[in-house]
Scaffold this motif. Structure first.
Motif, mmCIF file in Angstrom:
data_model
loop_
_atom_site.group_PDB
_atom_site.id
_atom_site.type_symbol
_atom_site.label_atom_id
_atom_site.label_comp_id
_atom_site.label_asym_id
_atom_site.label_seq_id
_atom_site.Cartn_x
_atom_site.Cartn_y
_atom_site.Cartn_z
ATOM 1 N N PRO A 92 48.351 56.116 -20.461
ATOM 2 C CA PRO A 92 47.164 56.988 -20.394
ATOM 3 C C PRO A 92 47.080 57.729 -19.067
ATOM 4 O O PRO A 92 47.582 57.268 -18.036
ATOM 5 N N VAL A 93 46.417 58.874 -19.094
ATOM 6 C CA VAL A 93 46.184 59.680 -17.897
ATOM 7 C C VAL A 93 44.669 59.780 -17.694
ATOM 8 O O VAL A 93 43.914 59.961 -18.651
ATOM 9 N N GLY A 94 44.228 59.672 -16.454
ATOM 10 C CA GLY A 94 42.804 59.781 -16.161
ATOM 11 C C GLY A 94 42.447 59.049 -14.886
ATOM 12 O O GLY A 94 43.239 58.994 -13.950
ATOM 13 N N ALA A 95 41.256 58.448 -14.868
ATOM 14 C CA ALA A 95 40.792 57.735 -13.674
ATOM 15 C C ALA A 95 39.737 56.720 -14.064
ATOM 16 O O ALA A 95 39.129 56.808 -15.143
ATOM 17 N N THR A 96 39.521 55.759 -13.186
ATOM 18 C CA THR A 96 38.416 54.825 -13.356
ATOM 19 C C THR A 96 37.247 55.270 -12.491
ATOM 20 O O THR A 96 37.419 55.962 -11.489
ATOM 21 N N SER A 131 40.112 50.022 -8.127
ATOM 22 C CA SER A 131 40.163 49.335 -9.420
ATOM 23 C C SER A 131 41.527 48.707 -9.692
ATOM 24 O O SER A 131 41.653 47.801 -10.519
ATOM 25 N N GLY A 132 42.563 49.227 -9.034
ATOM 26 C CA GLY A 132 43.908 48.735 -9.282
ATOM 27 C C GLY A 132 44.686 49.588 -10.260
ATOM 28 O O GLY A 132 45.815 49.249 -10.623
ATOM 29 N N TRP A 133 44.104 50.723 -10.681
ATOM 30 C CA TRP A 133 44.808 51.610 -11.621
ATOM 31 C C TRP A 133 44.699 53.050 -11.147
ATOM 32 O O TRP A 133 43.619 53.501 -10.756
ATOM 33 N N SER A 151 39.409 47.234 -19.082
ATOM 34 C CA SER A 151 39.817 46.244 -18.080
ATOM 35 C C SER A 151 41.041 46.800 -17.366
ATOM 36 O O SER A 151 41.737 47.669 -17.893
ATOM 37 N N VAL A 152 41.305 46.322 -16.170
ATOM 38 C CA VAL A 152 42.483 46.759 -15.405
ATOM 39 C C VAL A 152 43.371 45.548 -15.150
ATOM 40 O O VAL A 152 42.918 44.549 -14.568
#
Length: 626
Positions: free
Chosen positions: A292-296, A238-240, A273-274
């Motif tokens: 932010p912390v997390g994942a796509t 995703s790029g993030w 969006s990324v």
């Protein structure tokens, strides 16, 4: 009027006018009688007020069930009774090598968590067997629960549900974890026919019960919901990178298409969006914080492909996407929270992308709130193909377009009165207690959904573990859901539901899973789908304020198939055999031993000679269950 009556009398004669009046009166009387017979009646209520224990909530264990002298032998079988009859426990042979065997009656509308605790201090576990026989009171129908073993195996503790005495199938399951409860859900009646949780029922389950739900308001139809629905994978392209892992942020395992196939109809969609570019699902701790912390998870393109494939394969359903977040993630911009917000061009780009969703619900208004509109308004869209209801509730700045109604994209808070209650509790016990209290604060009385008594209530049946709870495998969000939180719903949560107190959405993690390590069709879990079918068919139908027609379980099955809009409304009945390894037989082989256990199914999982049974190594193509 008197003049015309006088003329008719002179032309036709008083006798003929008298006969016509009698005929008209008779026709009207018959119509009124038929109408009265087809109305919901309080005296038809079948829900038992008997107080049944909710049962305790078990703490999750690792996936798999081995037997040894140091193992915990506790195991439970939950039976959910959504029929008009009491399920009477009639005993069985003396259970062998169980230290506790506690089965009992299940009143109508209740569930019982039955205990079968293995004696782990025996020399050999291979001949451990216990049988619990049941009869549906007032009928000839019977079924059996057989708790046994399969040595050696990843899931050595086994349960077999044999519904042959009801004209239905036989299924063997491996308990997914120590202390985890496995549920058997049965709904239906002698008049309507029976539906069970041995196998997924009609994938298009809404269409199959069109005549039951078509006149009910959206808020009064119970559906399974998927929490953080797009998080069936942790995407790496995703790029993030927000440092999230599968154990801490992956709430689901099945992709969007297969979540729909196992019965889910409400989707908690968190879309981002990324770097100002493509759209992805995401699970993050805070949407508008600087870093932010997390994942796509799945891309929006994949989610759209999934729902479009489903509405093509299984038309007639009502699917809700409730879209939240709507922010931008950029690992190169982590000092200013203003960088998270979309501008007008991004909002427009997002709504344009949503136009790729086929069969959207177009032309709806909030003159009557969407939650108060009848299901037929949605199911009849797109030439009776049903529709996808897109609702937005993102973190947009004031002045930006919150919807695009002409395209079937609606602002959630404006068009839908909903209570999306989040308990914010670390453990299942506290989460369940808070969700049940919230559910019971509503009285389903058909009042305004903006009022305090009857809302579109989303029961979030998932806990919020701390990061330390799930940081290191095997602990994960999904294993806690699969081994602890989801099984508790069928006894702890269900026994607090009633015709006047029920959720609209049962939101949960690990949708459609039985074993977290098994994502094959053979491993799909049919219990939630059968539960909501039963809640709509049995439970909600007893509330005459929200369901005004005669209870469907008191009507002949043929009567429920009269509507042309319904198309294939009858539920299909599975009468074959399903082994724990996924082998499926359409019919039981000749002389099949229903009380045996099978260490090797090769002797029975092929078509027996001189029969028409067909062998399948996995479950049937689900398109055959539309």
């Amino acid at each position: 009027m008197k003049f015309f009556a006088t003329v008719l009398t002179s032309l036709l004669g008083p006798a003929m006018i008298s006969a016509s009046s009698i005929l008209a009166h008779s026709t009207l009387t018959n119509a009124l009688t038929l109408r009265a017979e087809n109305e919901c009646k309080v005296e038809d209520r079948m829900y038992s007020n008997e107080d049944i224990s909710q049962g305790t909530i078990e703490t999750w264990k690792n996936d798999g069930t081995h037997l040894s002298r140091i193992a915990d032998g506790h195991q439970w079988v939950t039976i959910v009774n959504l029929t008009p009859y009491r399920m009477v426990y009639t005993g069985g042979p003396n259970p062998y090598q169980f230290s506790v065997w506690d089965f009992g009656d299940i009143p109508s509308g209740k569930a019982r968590k039955n205990e079968a605790t293995y004696n782990t201090n025996v020399g050999s576990y291979t001949d451990t067997n216990g049988y619990a026989n049941y009869r549906l009171d007032g009928t000839s129908k019977t079924f059996q629960v057989h708790v046994t073993t399969h040595i050696p195996d990843s899931y050595e503790r086994r349960v077999v549900f044999d519904l042959g005495g009801m004209g239905m199938g036989w299924r063997e399951l491996g308990f997914p974890g120590e202390r985890a409860s496995v549920a058997l859900v049965i709904t239906g009646s002698e008049q309507y026919g029976y539906i069970n949780s041995l196998q997924l029922n009609n994938v298009a389950w809404m269409r199959a019960m069109y005549d039951v739900i078509k006149d009910r308001e959206l808020r009064h139809v119970v559906v399974p919901g998927s929490h953080d629905a797009g998080m069936s994978i942790i995407s790496t392209n995703s790029g993030w990178n927000g440092l999230g892992t599968a154990s801490t942020t992956e709430t689901q395992s099945l992709d969007h298409y297969n979540q729909l196939r196992v019965g889910t109809r409400y989707f908690d969609m968190r879309i981002v969006s990324v770097k100002g570019g493509n759209f992805w699902s995401a699970h993050i701790n805070e949407e508008v914080t600087a870093a932010p912390v997390g994942a796509t998870g799945e891309s929006l393109d994949d989610l759209i492909r999934g729902v479009n494939r489903f509405t093509t394969d299984f038309p007639g359903e009502v699917i809700i996407w409730y879209i939240r977040s709507m922010v931008d993630l950029d690992s190169g911009k982590v000092t200013n929270q203003d960088d998270r917000y979309w501008d007008a061009n991004k909002v427009n780009s997002f709504y344009t992308k949503l136009n790729d969703v086929n069969n959207r619900c177009i032309g709806l208004t909030n003159a009557v709130q969407l939650d108060m509109q009848p299901m037929k308004n949605f199911m009849g869209q797109n030439g009776n193909r049903g529709c996808v209801l897109l609702l937005t509730d993102g973190r947009l700045r004031d002045g930006l377009a919150r919807d695009r109604v002409e395209s079937g994209i609606y602002h959630g808070p404006t068009f839908l009165h909903r209570d999306d209650y989040w308990a914010q509790e670390q453990h299942t016990q506290e989460t369940a207690d808070k969700q049940i209290a919230r559910m019971r604060s509503y009285t389903r009385d058909n009042g305004p959904s903006s009022g305090p008594t009857d809302n579109y209530f989303i029961m979030q049946w998932q806990c919020t573990p701390s990061i330390t709870d799930v940081l290191f495998p095997p602990a994960s969000l999904q294993i806690i859901a699969n081994q602890e939180t989801n099984p508790a719903l069928y006894h702890y949560g269900f026994n607090k539901m009633s015709p006047e107190s029920f959720p609209t959405v049962i939101l949960h993690d690990a949708v459609g899973l039985f074993h977290v390590s098994d994502l094959s069709e053979a491993g799909y879990n049919p219990m939630m789908q059968t539960l909501v079918i039963g809640l709509n068919l049995y439970m909600v139908s007893q509330n005459c304020k929200v369901s005004t027609t005669k209870h469907p379980l008191l009507q002949a099955k043929q009567a429920a198939e009269s509507s042309a809009a319904a198309q294939s409304t009858a539920f299909k009945t599975f009468s074959g055999v399903i082994f724990a390894n996924g082998t499926v037989l359409d019919e039981a082989p000749h002389a099949f031993c229903r009380t045996c256990t099978y260490s090797n199914t090769s002797s029975v999982d092929h078509p027996p000679l001189n029969t028409s049974s067909s062998y399948q190594s996995r479950t049937a193509d689900l398109r055959n269950l539309a």
